[in-house]
Design an enzyme around this catalytic site. Structure first.
Site, PDB file in Angstrom:
ATOM      1  N   HIS A   1      25.230 -29.876 -28.457  1.00  0.00           N
ATOM      2  CA  HIS A   1      24.956 -31.225 -28.928  1.00  0.00           C
ATOM      3  C   HIS A   1      26.142 -32.181 -28.870  1.00  0.00           C
ATOM      4  CE1 HIS A   1      21.500 -28.989 -30.151  1.00  0.00           C
ATOM      5  NE2 HIS A   1      22.251 -28.234 -30.922  1.00  0.00           N
TER       6      HIS A   1
ATOM      7  N   PRO B   1      28.973 -20.078 -29.864  1.00  0.00           N
ATOM      8  CA  PRO B   1      29.374 -19.770 -31.232  1.00  0.00           C
ATOM      9  C   PRO B   1      28.227 -19.274 -32.112  1.00  0.00           C
ATOM     10  CG  PRO B   1      29.361 -22.144 -30.867  1.00  0.00           C
ATOM     11  CD  PRO B   1      29.155 -21.487 -29.533  1.00  0.00           C
ATOM     12  N   ASN B   2      28.567 -18.317 -32.936  1.00  0.00           N
ATOM     13  CA  ASN B   2      27.711 -17.725 -33.967  1.00  0.00           C
ATOM     14  C   ASN B   2      26.613 -16.808 -33.432  1.00  0.00           C
ATOM     15  OD1 ASN B   2      29.030 -18.951 -36.236  1.00  0.00           O
ATOM     16  ND2 ASN B   2      28.109 -20.869 -35.564  1.00  0.00           N
TER      17      ASN B   2
ATOM     18  N   ARG C   1      19.956 -31.760 -33.385  1.00  0.00           N
ATOM     19  CA  ARG C   1      19.766 -30.702 -32.383  1.00  0.00           C
ATOM     20  C   ARG C   1      18.864 -31.144 -31.231  1.00  0.00           C
ATOM     21  NH1 ARG C   1      21.813 -25.965 -34.740  1.00  0.00           N
ATOM     22  NH2 ARG C   1      21.695 -25.952 -37.006  1.00  0.00           N
TER      23      ARG C   1
ATOM     24  N   TYR D   1      16.344 -17.386 -36.175  1.00  0.00           N
ATOM     25  CA  TYR D   1      16.837 -16.686 -34.989  1.00  0.00           C
ATOM     26  C   TYR D   1      16.268 -15.279 -34.810  1.00  0.00           C
ATOM     27  CZ  TYR D   1      20.065 -20.571 -35.085  1.00  0.00           C
ATOM     28  OH  TYR D   1      20.594 -21.825 -35.110  1.00  0.00           O
TER      29      TYR D   1
ATOM     30  N   HIS E   1      17.929 -21.452 -25.508  1.00  0.00           N
ATOM     31  CA  HIS E   1      18.052 -21.450 -26.963  1.00  0.00           C
ATOM     32  C   HIS E   1      16.973 -20.539 -27.531  1.00  0.00           C
ATOM     33  CE1 HIS E   1      20.949 -24.685 -26.938  1.00  0.00           C
ATOM     34  NE2 HIS E   1      20.201 -25.251 -26.000  1.00  0.00           N
ATOM     35  N   LEU E   2      17.324 -19.780 -28.535  1.00  0.00           N
ATOM     36  CA  LEU E   2      16.362 -18.900 -29.198  1.00  0.00           C
ATOM     37  C   LEU E   2      15.302 -19.710 -29.937  1.00  0.00           C
ATOM     38  CD1 LEU E   2      19.036 -16.455 -30.576  1.00  0.00           C
ATOM     39  CD2 LEU E   2      17.333 -15.880 -28.850  1.00  0.00           C
ATOM     40  N   SER E   3      15.747 -20.724 -30.657  1.00  0.00           N
ATOM     41  CA  SER E   3      14.821 -21.558 -31.436  1.00  0.00           C
ATOM     42  C   SER E   3      14.440 -22.787 -30.611  1.00  0.00           C
ATOM     43  CB  SER E   3      15.466 -21.993 -32.753  1.00  0.00           C
ATOM     44  OG  SER E   3      16.553 -22.868 -32.497  1.00  0.00           O
TER      45      SER E   3
ATOM     46  N   ARG F   1      22.382 -13.818 -39.468  1.00  0.00           N
ATOM     47  CA  ARG F   1      22.258 -15.218 -39.911  1.00  0.00           C
ATOM     48  C   ARG F   1      20.843 -15.755 -39.715  1.00  0.00           C
ATOM     49  NH1 ARG F   1      23.600 -18.889 -34.869  1.00  0.00           N
ATOM     50  NH2 ARG F   1      23.457 -20.596 -36.336  1.00  0.00           N
TER      51      ARG F   1
ATOM     52  N   ALA G   1      25.888 -24.589 -31.047  1.00  0.00           N
ATOM     53  CA  ALA G   1      26.086 -25.953 -31.545  1.00  0.00           C
ATOM     54  C   ALA G   1      26.834 -26.841 -30.554  1.00  0.00           C
ATOM     55  CB  ALA G   1      26.831 -25.920 -32.881  1.00  0.00           C
TER      56      ALA G   1
ATOM     57  N   ASP H   1      31.292 -30.843 -18.824  1.00  0.00           N
ATOM     58  CA  ASP H   1      32.092 -31.094 -17.628  1.00  0.00           C
ATOM     59  C   ASP H   1      32.447 -29.795 -16.902  1.00  0.00           C
ATOM     60  OD1 ASP H   1      31.941 -33.783 -18.185  1.00  0.00           O
ATOM     61  OD2 ASP H   1      34.023 -33.958 -18.895  1.00  0.00           O
TER      62      ASP H   1
ATOM     63  N   GLU I   1      20.234 -23.512 -19.318  1.00  0.00           N
ATOM     64  CA  GLU I   1      20.546 -23.567 -20.748  1.00  0.00           C
ATOM     65  C   GLU I   1      19.391 -22.941 -21.525  1.00  0.00           C
ATOM     66  OE1 GLU I   1      20.492 -27.072 -23.949  1.00  0.00           O
ATOM     67  OE2 GLU I   1      22.060 -27.331 -22.445  1.00  0.00           O
TER      68      GLU I   1
ATOM     69  N   ARG J   1      13.717 -28.867 -34.748  1.00  0.00           N
ATOM     70  CA  ARG J   1      14.671 -28.663 -35.833  1.00  0.00           C
ATOM     71  C   ARG J   1      15.311 -29.983 -36.233  1.00  0.00           C
ATOM     72  NH1 ARG J   1      18.424 -23.855 -34.733  1.00  0.00           N
ATOM     73  NH2 ARG J   1      18.746 -24.158 -36.952  1.00  0.00           N
TER      74      ARG J   1
ATOM     75  N   ASN K   1      23.823 -20.123 -23.562  1.00  0.00           N
ATOM     76  CA  ASN K   1      23.367 -20.625 -24.848  1.00  0.00           C
ATOM     77  C   ASN K   1      24.612 -21.198 -25.509  1.00  0.00           C
ATOM     78  OD1 ASN K   1      22.592 -21.106 -27.466  1.00  0.00           O
ATOM     79  ND2 ASN K   1      21.298 -19.298 -27.611  1.00  0.00           N
TER      80      ASN K   1
END
Length: 147
Positions: A81, A10-11, A112, A23, A101-103, A18, A78, A88, A99, A108, A75
């Site tokens: 978390h 998402p996002n 997170r 990001y 993540h950009l950040s 954003r 959200a 699953d 997995e 953070r 990725n």
């Protein structure tokens, strides 16, 4: 040729729009072009999927099993978390998954810092911006013995 699936949660379709301080400036389309170009240079067949909906992400993970995908870079956004359903789904398909993540999620907000999906992945890469995905591709290449 090995098949790798990139799943953006998402996002992520709002990259470049954003929270640029978190990001970066790279747009979603620029990121995907970067990934496709790098995959081609590495001799990898790359498919990219994005959804803001948890069920769509789970459906695509399950389809990856039937498509005989060799590896996945995800990725989860959200969902990282708190989505036990996503966790699953990753566990059930038995496809090496990284997995990303950009950040740096560990620098953070406290919520997170915990990933419910990382324990069912072969590893987690965070904090390198778009290059996190490239590091994920390199890790999968090593795992899958891609020359």
């Amino acid at each position: 040729m090995k098949k790798i699936l990139v799943i953006h949660g998402p996002n992520l379709n709002f990259l470049g729009i954003r929270e640029k301080g978190v990001y970066g400036e790279m747009s979603f389309n620029e990121l995907n072009d970067y990934l496709l170009k790098t995959a081609e240079e590495m001799g990898i067949s790359l498919e990219i999927f994005q959804s803001n909906c948890e069920g769509d992400l789970i459906d695509r993970l399950q389809q990856a099993y039937y498509d005989e995908v060799d590896g996945i870079i995800i990725n989860p956004g959200a969902y990282t978390h708190y989505s036990y359903a996503l966790r699953d789904a990753i566990a059930s398909i038995n496809i090496p998954t990284v997995e990303v993540h950009l950040s740096n999620i560990h620098k953070r907000e406290e919520f997170r810092h915990t990933s419910v999906t990382a324990p069912v992945c072969i590893g987690q890469i965070a904090g390198f911006g778009a290059y996190s995905y490239i590091l994920g591709m390199q890790a999968l290449s090593k795992k899958l013995n891609i020359k």
